[in-house]
Structures are given as structure tokens and as C-alpha cells.
Design a protein around this motif. Structure first.
Motif, PDB file in Angstrom:
ATOM      1  N   ASP A   1       0.812  -1.223   0.000  1.00 47.41           N
ATOM      2  CA  ASP A   1       0.000   0.000   0.000  1.00 47.41           C
ATOM      3  C   ASP A   1       0.844   1.272   0.000  1.00 47.41           C
ATOM      4  OD1 ASP A   1      -2.496  -1.205  -0.067  1.00 47.41           O
ATOM      5  OD2 ASP A   1      -2.698  -1.284   2.118  1.00 47.41           O
TER       6      ASP A   1
ATOM      7  N   HIS B   1      -0.293  -9.446  -6.368  1.00 46.07           N
ATOM      8  CA  HIS B   1       0.689  -8.635  -7.093  1.00 46.07           C
ATOM      9  C   HIS B   1       1.514  -9.539  -7.995  1.00 46.07           C
ATOM     10  CE1 HIS B   1       3.956  -9.953  -4.334  1.00 46.07           C
ATOM     11  NE2 HIS B   1       2.972 -10.000  -3.476  1.00 46.07           N
TER      12      HIS B   1
ATOM     13  N   GLU C   1       5.083  -2.175 -15.812  1.00 47.31           N
ATOM     14  CA  GLU C   1       4.320  -1.049 -15.247  1.00 47.31           C
ATOM     15  C   GLU C   1       3.238  -0.590 -16.215  1.00 47.31           C
ATOM     16  OE1 GLU C   1       7.983   0.945 -12.645  1.00 47.31           O
ATOM     17  OE2 GLU C   1       7.367   1.809 -14.576  1.00 47.31           O
TER      18      GLU C   1
ATOM     19  N   ASP D   1      -0.730  -0.689 -15.550  1.00 49.38           N
ATOM     20  CA  ASP D   1      -1.500   0.543 -15.662  1.00 49.38           C
ATOM     21  C   ASP D   1      -2.728   0.340 -16.553  1.00 49.38           C
ATOM     22  OD1 ASP D   1      -1.596   3.337 -14.893  1.00 49.38           O
ATOM     23  OD2 ASP D   1      -1.284   3.792 -17.003  1.00 49.38           O
TER      24      ASP D   1
ATOM     25  N   PRO E   1      -2.585  -1.851  -9.070  1.00 45.42           N
ATOM     26  CA  PRO E   1      -1.441  -1.138  -8.492  1.00 45.42           C
ATOM     27  C   PRO E   1      -0.103  -1.569  -9.087  1.00 45.42           C
ATOM     28  CG  PRO E   1      -2.959  -1.820  -6.768  1.00 45.42           C
ATOM     29  CD  PRO E   1      -3.431  -2.474  -8.022  1.00 45.42           C
ATOM     30  N   HIS E   2       0.819  -0.623  -9.166  1.00 47.49           N
ATOM     31  CA  HIS E   2       2.157  -0.894  -9.689  1.00 47.49           C
ATOM     32  C   HIS E   2       3.022  -1.535  -8.613  1.00 47.49           C
ATOM     33  CE1 HIS E   2       2.058   2.248 -13.196  1.00 47.49           C
ATOM     34  NE2 HIS E   2       0.996   1.457 -13.171  1.00 47.49           N
ATOM     35  N   ASN E   3       2.675  -2.733  -8.201  1.00 46.22           N
ATOM     36  CA  ASN E   3       3.470  -3.476  -7.224  1.00 46.22           C
ATOM     37  C   ASN E   3       4.153  -4.633  -7.938  1.00 46.22           C
ATOM     38  OD1 ASN E   3       2.886  -1.996  -4.864  1.00 46.22           O
ATOM     39  ND2 ASN E   3       0.908  -3.020  -4.650  1.00 46.22           N
TER      40      ASN E   3
ATOM     41  N   SER F   1       8.119   1.165  -8.381  1.00 47.44           N
ATOM     42  CA  SER F   1       7.173   0.048  -8.459  1.00 47.44           C
ATOM     43  C   SER F   1       7.685  -1.242  -7.836  1.00 47.44           C
ATOM     44  CB  SER F   1       6.802  -0.226  -9.917  1.00 47.44           C
ATOM     45  OG  SER F   1       7.939  -0.646 -10.655  1.00 47.44           O
TER      46      SER F   1
ATOM     47  N   GLN G   1       5.182   5.157  -2.159  1.00 44.54           N
ATOM     48  CA  GLN G   1       4.284   5.124  -3.306  1.00 44.54           C
ATOM     49  C   GLN G   1       2.924   5.724  -2.964  1.00 44.54           C
ATOM     50  OE1 GLN G   1       5.405   0.700  -3.907  1.00 44.54           O
ATOM     51  NE2 GLN G   1       4.307   1.310  -5.730  1.00 44.54           N
TER      52      GLN G   1
ATOM     53  N   VAL H   1      -0.596   4.797  -4.064  1.00 42.62           N
ATOM     54  CA  VAL H   1      -1.283   3.729  -4.794  1.00 42.62           C
ATOM     55  C   VAL H   1      -2.754   4.060  -4.916  1.00 42.62           C
ATOM     56  CG1 VAL H   1      -1.834   1.288  -4.791  1.00 42.62           C
ATOM     57  CG2 VAL H   1       0.369   2.026  -3.955  1.00 42.62           C
TER      58      VAL H   1
END
Length: 360
Positions: A50, A232, A253, A257, A262-264, A298, A358, A360
Motif C-alpha cells: 500500500d 501482485h 508497469e 497501468d 497497483p504498480h506493485n 514500483s 508510493q 497507490v
């Protein structure tokens, strides 16, 4: 009830009734100290995903557990290392009991604890749960691969993070199961290196599902899940090509997107990312550190295959000939290399990570 042997179970040799999850937990109950470690471990990883905790989490340990003594020695060392780097890195012990097989081979401690094709699963479940209890009671959060859809009912109350492997990320059964797991879960990209199956898995696992499974009493049941918001992606390379480099991460990424997730991103330093050469894993770790120093936001975690000794060994017929502290599945880096690489990573990132939280 009479089974028509000409119609049913024609390829089944026998069936053995297994202990229920509830009965196993009665024999080996979750202690309060272990409970606190599991809850803290899960929440820490959720906070990292998060963006509330600036640290990276690293899942590291043997490719698979086959020797309890060596596993506990490794855990002792890992606990000391974790304390040295806890301001920057959150270390989670890799405790893999089940191994997927392309054809045949040792299927892991739960399926074949005696390593002789006797498949005493009842014994394997007891050994595995007891080890997880001991590791958590030491203060070490644990990670595993959720491979058999039944096994989480026996073990998952002791797991802080779960992986879904490259061979099973595309499996609807494993996506449904993961939607009900209580821990965050990482989905590896496909064995071909493609990311689509992992992203589809993330979209699936976040939603509710209903499917056949077993309950704590071992009864076949319809499992109704709420969905797991902490899925993730794990980049592990594929078809002999790595995908941990900055270009591959940027492409990942972009795909995340597009999917509005989320960019995890977690990097698996082993498998195709190290060309199956464990000695290259520290180079992957260093590359990840450099990407973060250059502004990457990320990458949230790493997986590293590490044991007391370097490399791997085949399982001999005479088990007394097994070399202590060496993997019997994928090759691992040794402890000295592990410690050096982790400490180097901590020193590189200790000042930059607190500044890259981040949103998120």
C-alpha cells in the motif's frame, strides 16, 4: 455403498483417509507468539504494497525444505540478519513444502517426507506444520507456494505471504483459491515470460469466487470468498530470458497501468532471471537496488533462493549421503553470499527508500 470397479476408480490403487485440518490444528495448535508474528508479517507486507511502509520485503531461503535441522540453522542466521537490516528490508523466510513437477521428481516434504516415494502425506503435514510453528515462534514470518488447493486449510494460519508459481498462475483453480487466502499473494509470470496470465490472475483474485474445496472438518464444501485485494505480480523471466531489467520493469508497469491494478512488482532473482545459475542472483539484487536509486517506485519485493551451502544435489538412494545444507531442488547461493548481498542492498537503499513512498 458398492463401487462398480469396471466403471469407477479403474486407475486408483487405493485411497487413504487423511487427518482433517481441524484435527491437525488441535494436535499442533497456533500459539499466541506465532499468531502475533503471522498477523504482524501479513500487515507489514500489506503496508509495503500500500506504500505505507517504505521498506522492501525479501522472501529468501531454500528452494525447498527437506532437512529440518538445516532449515532451523538457516532460520537462526536469517533472524540475526533480519535484525541488522530491518530499517530498510523486511526479511521473510521461504518455507516451500510442495514442488511442481514438469514430469516426475520429488514433490516436496509434505508429499514425500521420507524422500523415498512412500508418500506419507499424513507425516508430511505434521512435520511441515510443526516447523512453521517453530519458525514463527522464533519471530520469523514465513512464505510458501500455494500449490495443492487443499493444503492451505492445514498450514495457512502460519503463512505471511504466498506465491502462485509460473505453472499454476493460469490455473482457474489456483486463482479461485487465492481469492480466499488470508495472506498477500504473488503471481509469477508464465514460463514463457508473458505477463498477461499474471495480470489476468490479479484481476481474478481480487473478486469473489465460489468453488469446491474442503472445510476445517475435511468435508467437501462450497467455498465462497470475498476476493484478495493484495495480489501482485512476480517477474521471474521465461524461456531463458530475464525480465528484471529496467526496460522489462517499465513494460510491466505499462501493462499494470492498462489493467488498472497497483504498480506493485516483485522480482524473482532466480529461475530465468539468473539463467538458472544461482551465482547470478546477487547481480539481480544489485540491479534492483540501482533501479531504485535511479527512481523506480514500483519494485516492492524480491525472491532469493538461498541455503547454507552453494548449489544443488541429486537425491541419493542412500539418504545418509545427502550433503548437509545443500538444496535438492534448484541451486541456491550460500549463506555468506546471501548475507553479503542483503547487507549491500541495505546500505545502498537505507537513505533512498524512506523518500520514495508510493501513492497507490
Amino acid at each position: 455403498m458398492t463401487i462398480d470397479s469396471l466403471i469407477e476408480d479403474i486407475n486408483v490403487r487405493s485411497t487413504d483417509v487423511l487427518i482433517t485440518p481441524a484435527a491437525l490444528k488441535d494436535e499442533l495448535p497456533l500459539s499466541e507468539s506465532a499468531r502475533k508474528v503471522v498477523l504482524s508479517g501479513r500487515q507489514t507486507i500489506r503496508n509495503i504494497l500500500d506504500g505505507k511502509d517504505h521498506r522492501l520485503f525479501i522472501v529468501l531461503g531454500p528452494c525447498s525444505i527437506h532437512d529440518l535441522k538445516a532449515a532451523k540453522e538457516y532460520a537462526d542466521r536469517l533472524k540475526e540478519l533480519a535484525a541488522k537490516v530491518e530499517d530498510t528490508l523486511y526479511l521473510v523466510m521461504r518455507v516451500y513444502f510442495e514442488k511442481p513437477r514438469t514430469t516426475v521428481g520429488w514433490k516436496g516434504l509434505i508429499n514425500d517426507p521420507d524422500m523415498n516415494d512412500s508418500f506419507d502425506i499424513q507425516k508430511g503435514l505434521h512435520i511441515g506444520r510443526k516447523l512453521l510453528l517453530e519458525l514463527n515462534e522464533m519471530g520469523l514470518p514465513c512464505a510458501t507456494e500455494a500449490l495443492d488447493p487443499m493444503s492451505p486449510q492445514y498450514m495457512h494460519d502460519l503463512i505471511a505471504w504466498s506465491a502462485i508459481g509460473a505453472r499454476t498462475t493460469e490455473s482457474q483453480t489456483h486463482r479461485e483459491m487465492s481469492s480466499g487466502l488470508s495472506s498477500p499473494v504473488g503471481f509469477k509470470n508464465g514460463t514463457d515470460g508473458g505477463l498477461k496470465v499474471a495480470i489476468n490472475a490479479l484481476l481474478s483474485v481480487a473478486n469473489p469466487h465460489s468453488f469446491l474445496g474442503i472445510n476445517q472438518e475435511g468435508q467437501v464444501a462450497i467455498i465462497n470468498t470475498k476476493g484478495n485485494a493484495y495480489g501482485h505480480v512476480v517477474l521471474r523471466g521465461g524461456d531463458g530470458k530475464p525480465n528484471y531489467d529496467s526496460v522489462s520493469v517499465a513494460l510491466a508497469e505499462r501493462e499494470l497501468d492498462k489493467a488498472k491494478v497497483p504498480h506493485n512488482i516483485m522480482i524473482d532473482a532466480s529461475h530465468a532471471n539468473s539463467n538458472k545459475d544461482p551465482a547470478l542472483q546477487p547481480l539481480v539484487m544489485d540491479n534492483v537496488s540501482n533501479q531504485i536509486l535511479e527512481g523506480n517506485k514500483s519494485i516492492v519485493g524480491l525472491m532469493v533462493e538461498s541455503h547454507l551451502k552453494f548449489g544443488r544435489q541429486d537425491i541419493p538412494k542412500d539418504l545418509s549421503q545427502l550433503e548437509y545444507g545443500k538444496s535438492v531442488t534448484d541451486g541456491c547461493i550460500d549463506w555468506a553470499t546471501t548475507e553479503e548481498a542483503v547487507l549491500k542492498m541495505r546500505d545502498k537503499l537505507k537513505d533512498v527508500l524512506p523518500k520514495r513512498r508510493q501513492s497507490v
